[in-house]
Design a protein around this motif. Structure first.
Motif, PDB file in Angstrom:
ATOM      1  N   MET A   4       1.031  -1.128  -0.114  1.00  0.00           N
ATOM      2  CA  MET A   4       0.103  -0.126  -0.113  1.00  0.00           C
ATOM      3  C   MET A   4       0.740   1.267   0.036  1.00  0.00           C
ATOM      4  O   MET A   4       0.436   2.330   0.168  1.00  0.00           O
ATOM      5  CB  MET A   4      -0.920  -0.011   1.145  1.00  0.00           C
ATOM      6  CG  MET A   4      -1.795  -1.137   1.400  1.00  0.00           C
ATOM      7  SD  MET A   4      -2.945  -1.221  -0.095  1.00  0.00           S
ATOM      8  CE  MET A   4      -4.250  -0.233   0.340  1.00  0.00           C
ATOM      9  N   ARG A   5       2.263   0.805  -0.213  1.00  0.00           N
ATOM     10  CA  ARG A   5       2.915   2.100  -0.132  1.00  0.00           C
ATOM     11  C   ARG A   5       3.064   2.935   1.159  1.00  0.00           C
ATOM     12  O   ARG A   5       3.159   4.277   1.132  1.00  0.00           O
ATOM     13  CB  ARG A   5       2.680   3.177  -1.516  1.00  0.00           C
ATOM     14  CG  ARG A   5       3.028   2.451  -2.779  1.00  0.00           C
ATOM     15  CD  ARG A   5       2.976   3.148  -4.082  1.00  0.00           C
ATOM     16  NE  ARG A   5       3.234   2.382  -5.249  1.00  0.00           N
ATOM     17  CZ  ARG A   5       3.093   3.242  -6.412  1.00  0.00           C
ATOM     18  NH1 ARG A   5       2.868   4.609  -6.677  1.00  0.00           N
ATOM     19  NH2 ARG A   5       3.665   2.626  -7.286  1.00  0.00           N
ATOM     20  N   MET A   6       2.901   2.531   2.326  1.00  0.00           N
ATOM     21  CA  MET A   6       2.989   3.098   3.498  1.00  0.00           C
ATOM     22  C   MET A   6       4.414   2.819   3.911  1.00  0.00           C
ATOM     23  O   MET A   6       5.114   1.924   3.802  1.00  0.00           O
ATOM     24  CB  MET A   6       2.070   2.557   4.293  1.00  0.00           C
ATOM     25  CG  MET A   6       0.586   2.654   3.700  1.00  0.00           C
ATOM     26  SD  MET A   6      -0.598   1.896   4.856  1.00  0.00           S
ATOM     27  CE  MET A   6      -0.962   3.117   6.057  1.00  0.00           C
ATOM     28  N   PHE A   7       4.819   3.924   4.928  1.00  0.00           N
ATOM     29  CA  PHE A   7       5.858   4.033   5.704  1.00  0.00           C
ATOM     30  C   PHE A   7       5.838   2.974   7.141  1.00  0.00           C
ATOM     31  O   PHE A   7       5.106   3.622   7.923  1.00  0.00           O
ATOM     32  CB  PHE A   7       6.566   5.293   6.129  1.00  0.00           C
ATOM     33  CG  PHE A   7       7.109   5.947   4.812  1.00  0.00           C
ATOM     34  CD1 PHE A   7       8.034   5.746   3.925  1.00  0.00           C
ATOM     35  CD2 PHE A   7       6.232   7.124   4.313  1.00  0.00           C
ATOM     36  CE1 PHE A   7       8.515   6.078   2.921  1.00  0.00           C
ATOM     37  CE2 PHE A   7       6.773   7.976   3.127  1.00  0.00           C
ATOM     38  CZ  PHE A   7       7.836   7.476   2.294  1.00  0.00           C
ATOM     39  N   THR A   8       5.814   1.867   6.885  1.00  0.00           N
ATOM     40  CA  THR A   8       5.963   1.163   8.223  1.00  0.00           C
ATOM     41  C   THR A   8       7.029   1.170   9.177  1.00  0.00           C
ATOM     42  O   THR A   8       8.242   0.888   8.625  1.00  0.00           O
ATOM     43  CB  THR A   8       5.986  -0.351   7.712  1.00  0.00           C
ATOM     44  OG1 THR A   8       4.722  -0.479   6.940  1.00  0.00           O
ATOM     45  CG2 THR A   8       5.190  -1.381   8.874  1.00  0.00           C
ATOM     46  N   ILE A   9       6.568   1.773  10.451  1.00  0.00           N
ATOM     47  CA  ILE A   9       7.781   1.541  11.425  1.00  0.00           C
ATOM     48  C   ILE A   9       8.547   0.768  11.690  1.00  0.00           C
ATOM     49  O   ILE A   9       7.860  -0.533  11.707  1.00  0.00           O
ATOM     50  CB  ILE A   9       7.256   2.677  12.419  1.00  0.00           C
ATOM     51  CG1 ILE A   9       6.305   1.725  13.332  1.00  0.00           C
ATOM     52  CG2 ILE A   9       6.541   3.988  12.184  1.00  0.00           C
ATOM     53  CD1 ILE A   9       5.781   2.562  14.535  1.00  0.00           C
ATOM     54  N   PRO A  10       9.894   0.873  12.174  1.00  0.00           N
ATOM     55  CA  PRO A  10      10.462  -0.578  12.536  1.00  0.00           C
ATOM     56  C   PRO A  10       9.794  -1.309  13.592  1.00  0.00           C
ATOM     57  O   PRO A  10       9.843  -2.418  13.571  1.00  0.00           O
ATOM     58  CB  PRO A  10      11.927  -0.121  12.844  1.00  0.00           C
ATOM     59  CG  PRO A  10      12.097   1.337  12.158  1.00  0.00           C
ATOM     60  CD  PRO A  10      10.697   1.843  12.001  1.00  0.00           C
ATOM     61  N   ASN A  11       9.461  -0.641  14.655  1.00  0.00           N
ATOM     62  CA  ASN A  11       9.000  -1.325  16.004  1.00  0.00           C
ATOM     63  C   ASN A  11       7.500  -1.969  15.559  1.00  0.00           C
ATOM     64  O   ASN A  11       6.853  -1.472  14.741  1.00  0.00           O
ATOM     65  CB  ASN A  11       8.762  -0.305  17.172  1.00  0.00           C
ATOM     66  CG  ASN A  11       9.339  -0.945  18.496  1.00  0.00           C
ATOM     67  OD1 ASN A  11       9.254  -2.137  18.578  1.00  0.00           O
ATOM     68  ND2 ASN A  11       9.812  -0.145  19.282  1.00  0.00           N
TER      69      ASN A  11
END
Length: 200
Positions: A136-143
């Protein structure tokens, strides 16, 4: 970094049970990030049809899409069902299109992923949610948050008990809050692609 309005965070959860632990985890997360200054909203998935069973003009589909457009960041919380995400959370994501006209409703938004399990700790659901977030072209955070034996982690009022699981949840919400603020003014630059600018 712009602080002209609170980060707008949308929560989706993946179970309709009366005591849904994926919903309780999402509600706890909303309280935490709300205390950090975010504005939060929930989508109630009751009444949302299976993808393709009704036209996209269905009121619940329109409600979901309006909330997605409103949000700057999202939190997806799913139970692990048969080693993966629930059908309900997948249905919600399926109804969010990659494009509405010329607008990509999820591109550049931040995302945090969470799961609850009835048994030992697992990461199958959050891993699947990460794949969907990337698609979905989202910035998924590392945590991320994965709560094992979730039935032990909430009191009778549905509040999460103090535990390492709750500490991790606070970490996740702090990180989502920070990333949403940091990326707010840079989304257009970061999502600008040569392949989409190039003309035949």
């Amino acid at each position: 970094m712009s602080f002209d309005h609170p980060p707008r965070i949308l929560f989706l959860y993946g179970s309709l049970r009366e005591r849904s632990y994926s919903r309780l985890l999402a509600e706890e997360a909303a309280r935490i990030i709300g205390d950090l200054g975010a504005e939060t909203r929930f989508f109630d998935p009751r009444g949302l049809p299976l993808h393709g069973a009704e036209p996209a003009t269905h009121p619940k589909v329109q409600e979901l899409r309006e909330l997605v457009a409103w949000s700057e960041g999202q939190v997806w919380s799913s139970p692990e069902m048969h080693g993966n995400i629930s059908g309900l959370i997948k249905t919600q994501i399926d109804w969010i299109p990659l494009e509405i006209g010329s607008i990509r409703p999820t591109q550049g938004k931040t995302l945090a992923v969470m799961q609850v399990s009835g048994g030992s700790q697992s990461f199958n659901a959050v891993n699947s949610l990460r794949i969907l977030g990337r698609w979905m072209r989202m910035f998924t955070i590392p945590n991320q948050s994965s709560v094992a034996k979730a039935y032990q982690e909430f009191d009778e009022e549905g509040q999460m008990k103090d535990s390492p699981f709750r500490d991790r949840l606070i970490d996740v919400m702090e990180e989502l809050h920070k990333f949403t603020l940091l990326l707010r003014d840079k989304v257009e630059y970061l999502t600008d692609r040569y392949s989409e600018r190039a003309k035949p």
